[in-house]
Design a protein around this motif. Structure first.
Motif, PDB file in Angstrom:
ATOM      1  N   GLN A 153      24.095  -5.382   7.856  1.00 35.82           N
ATOM      2  CA  GLN A 153      23.600  -4.577   8.968  1.00 35.82           C
ATOM      3  C   GLN A 153      24.176  -3.168   8.937  1.00 35.82           C
ATOM      4  OE1 GLN A 153      21.261  -5.651  11.454  1.00 35.82           O
ATOM      5  NE2 GLN A 153      21.209  -3.428  11.664  1.00 35.82           N
ATOM      6  N   SER A 156      22.928  -1.257   5.679  1.00 36.15           N
ATOM      7  CA  SER A 156      21.493  -0.954   5.720  1.00 36.15           C
ATOM      8  C   SER A 156      21.201   0.098   6.783  1.00 36.15           C
ATOM      9  CB  SER A 156      20.671  -2.222   5.966  1.00 36.15           C
ATOM     10  OG  SER A 156      20.979  -2.815   7.205  1.00 36.15           O
ATOM     11  N   ASP A 157      21.924   0.082   7.896  1.00 37.09           N
ATOM     12  CA  ASP A 157      21.752   1.125   8.913  1.00 37.09           C
ATOM     13  C   ASP A 157      22.150   2.490   8.354  1.00 37.09           C
ATOM     14  OD1 ASP A 157      20.844  -0.697  10.768  1.00 37.09           O
ATOM     15  OD2 ASP A 157      22.715  -0.780  11.914  1.00 37.09           O
ATOM     16  N   ALA A 160      19.544   3.628   5.970  1.00 37.92           N
ATOM     17  CA  ALA A 160      18.319   4.012   6.676  1.00 37.92           C
ATOM     18  C   ALA A 160      18.429   5.424   7.233  1.00 37.92           C
ATOM     19  CB  ALA A 160      18.038   3.016   7.800  1.00 37.92           C
ATOM     20  N   ARG A 161      19.622   5.813   7.658  1.00 38.37           N
ATOM     21  CA  ARG A 161      19.813   7.189   8.124  1.00 38.37           C
ATOM     22  C   ARG A 161      19.739   8.175   6.967  1.00 38.37           C
ATOM     23  NH1 ARG A 161      23.461   4.348  11.413  1.00 38.37           N
ATOM     24  NH2 ARG A 161      25.223   4.756  10.026  1.00 38.37           N
ATOM     25  N   PRO A 164      15.359   7.901   5.522  1.00 34.86           N
ATOM     26  CA  PRO A 164      14.533   7.477   6.659  1.00 34.86           C
ATOM     27  C   PRO A 164      13.106   7.092   6.299  1.00 34.86           C
ATOM     28  CG  PRO A 164      14.900   9.858   6.695  1.00 34.86           C
ATOM     29  CD  PRO A 164      15.800   9.311   5.645  1.00 34.86           C
ATOM     30  N   HIS A 168      13.123  -0.615   6.426  1.00 34.76           N
ATOM     31  CA  HIS A 168      14.455  -1.222   6.513  1.00 34.76           C
ATOM     32  C   HIS A 168      14.558  -2.476   5.640  1.00 34.76           C
ATOM     33  CE1 HIS A 168      18.205  -0.864   8.978  1.00 34.76           C
ATOM     34  NE2 HIS A 168      18.404  -2.026   8.395  1.00 34.76           N
ATOM     35  N   ASP A 169      13.498  -3.263   5.577  1.00 37.05           N
ATOM     36  CA  ASP A 169      13.572  -4.474   4.758  1.00 37.05           C
ATOM     37  C   ASP A 169      13.740  -4.131   3.286  1.00 37.05           C
ATOM     38  OD1 ASP A 169      10.914  -3.471   4.686  1.00 37.05           O
ATOM     39  OD2 ASP A 169      10.147  -5.419   4.045  1.00 37.05           O
ATOM     40  N   ILE A 171      15.309  -1.482   2.143  1.00 40.04           N
ATOM     41  CA  ILE A 171      16.701  -1.057   2.002  1.00 40.04           C
ATOM     42  C   ILE A 171      17.611  -2.264   1.802  1.00 40.04           C
ATOM     43  CG2 ILE A 171      18.658  -0.100   3.292  1.00 40.04           C
ATOM     44  CD1 ILE A 171      16.699   1.967   4.436  1.00 40.04           C
ATOM     45  N   VAL A 172      17.378  -3.317   2.579  1.00 37.95           N
ATOM     46  CA  VAL A 172      18.178  -4.538   2.429  1.00 37.95           C
ATOM     47  C   VAL A 172      18.027  -5.098   1.023  1.00 37.95           C
ATOM     48  CG1 VAL A 172      18.444  -6.925   3.194  1.00 37.95           C
ATOM     49  CG2 VAL A 172      18.133  -5.098   4.881  1.00 37.95           C
TER      50      VAL A 172
END
Length: 228
Positions: A153, A156-157, A160-161, A164, A168-169, A171-172
């Motif tokens: 979490q 990945s957050d 994501a920043r 952008p 998100h999936d 990125i994981v």
């Protein structure tokens, strides 16, 4: 920015090895060399020079001992990952993001540090990693799932920043591909040296990590491909 919410306990000060420590180290070496299934508790107690009752007292069962061995390796790695990410986030200017290279370094380097600092040799550490990935009956300890959930979490957050435009999936998945690249590369260094006739060279762990991060940056920052 936000501080880590991890509940991982801080390591205790170094001290003389306890009976529990001796059992864990003997188990690490034997599991790495022979696999989880083949190693008996009797073999572990003989290697640790303790009695069987002490294994039952500290761990209760062979399965619990296997879990403890993996927890003993993985927990400091996850703790260090979050510590490094905390440090990066604390240095951020308002409305800025951590560079992809720094995110990957904070995510991957703690594993390399753990290998270098382990009482196990590099070869034995790699073998133990291989056992965790390849043995059909092995399952990650339930106690580690919350740790990994927090790590995924948080990282990945952060990614994501930095990126952008990426879902998100995805990125994981790219975090997963990145750690997979590192682990598989470390586990099969000798095979590559043989297959390439020595042309792959013999980079140090730090040099190899730099090469892997260089490689992973390209994949991590790649645009999303349209399905055809």
């Amino acid at each position: 920015m936000h501080a880590s919410q991890t509940n991982l306990a801080e390591p205790a000060p170094a001290a003389d090895p306890t009976t529990k420590d001796l059992i864990l180290f003997a188990a690490e070496e034997l599991f790495a060399a022979e696999g989880f299934e083949k190693v008996s508790l009797r073999a572990i107690t003989q290697a640790a020079e303790v009695n069987l009752a002490s294994v039952n007292y500290h761990f209760g069962s062979k399965d619990a001992l296997i879990d403890a061995v993996i927890e003993n390796i993985v927990t400091p790695i996850n703790r260090e990952r979050l510590h490094r990410l905390d440090s990066l986030e604390s240095e951020l200017a308002p409305d800025s993001a951590i560079a992809t290279r720094d995110i990957l370094d904070a995510f991957l380097r703690p594993l390399v540090v753990a290998i270098k600092e382990s009482d196990l040799s590099e070869e034995m550490f790699f073998r133990l990693m291989g056992r965790c990935m390849a043995e059909p009956d092995y399952r990650m300890p339930e106690s580690l799932i919350p740790q990994f959930q927090e790590v995924v979490q948080r990282f990945s957050d952060a990614a994501a920043r930095a990126l952008p435009k990426l879902p998100h999936d995805l990125i994981v998945w790219r975090l997963y591909f990145s750690i997979g690249t590192l682990v598989q590369s470390l586990m099969h260094i000798e095979a590559l040296d043989s297959f390439s006739g020595g042309k792959s060279g013999q980079p140090s762990l730090d040099d190899l990590l730099t090469r892997i991060i260089d490689y992973c940056i390209g994949g991590f920052e790649a645009p999303v491909s349209e399905n055809k």
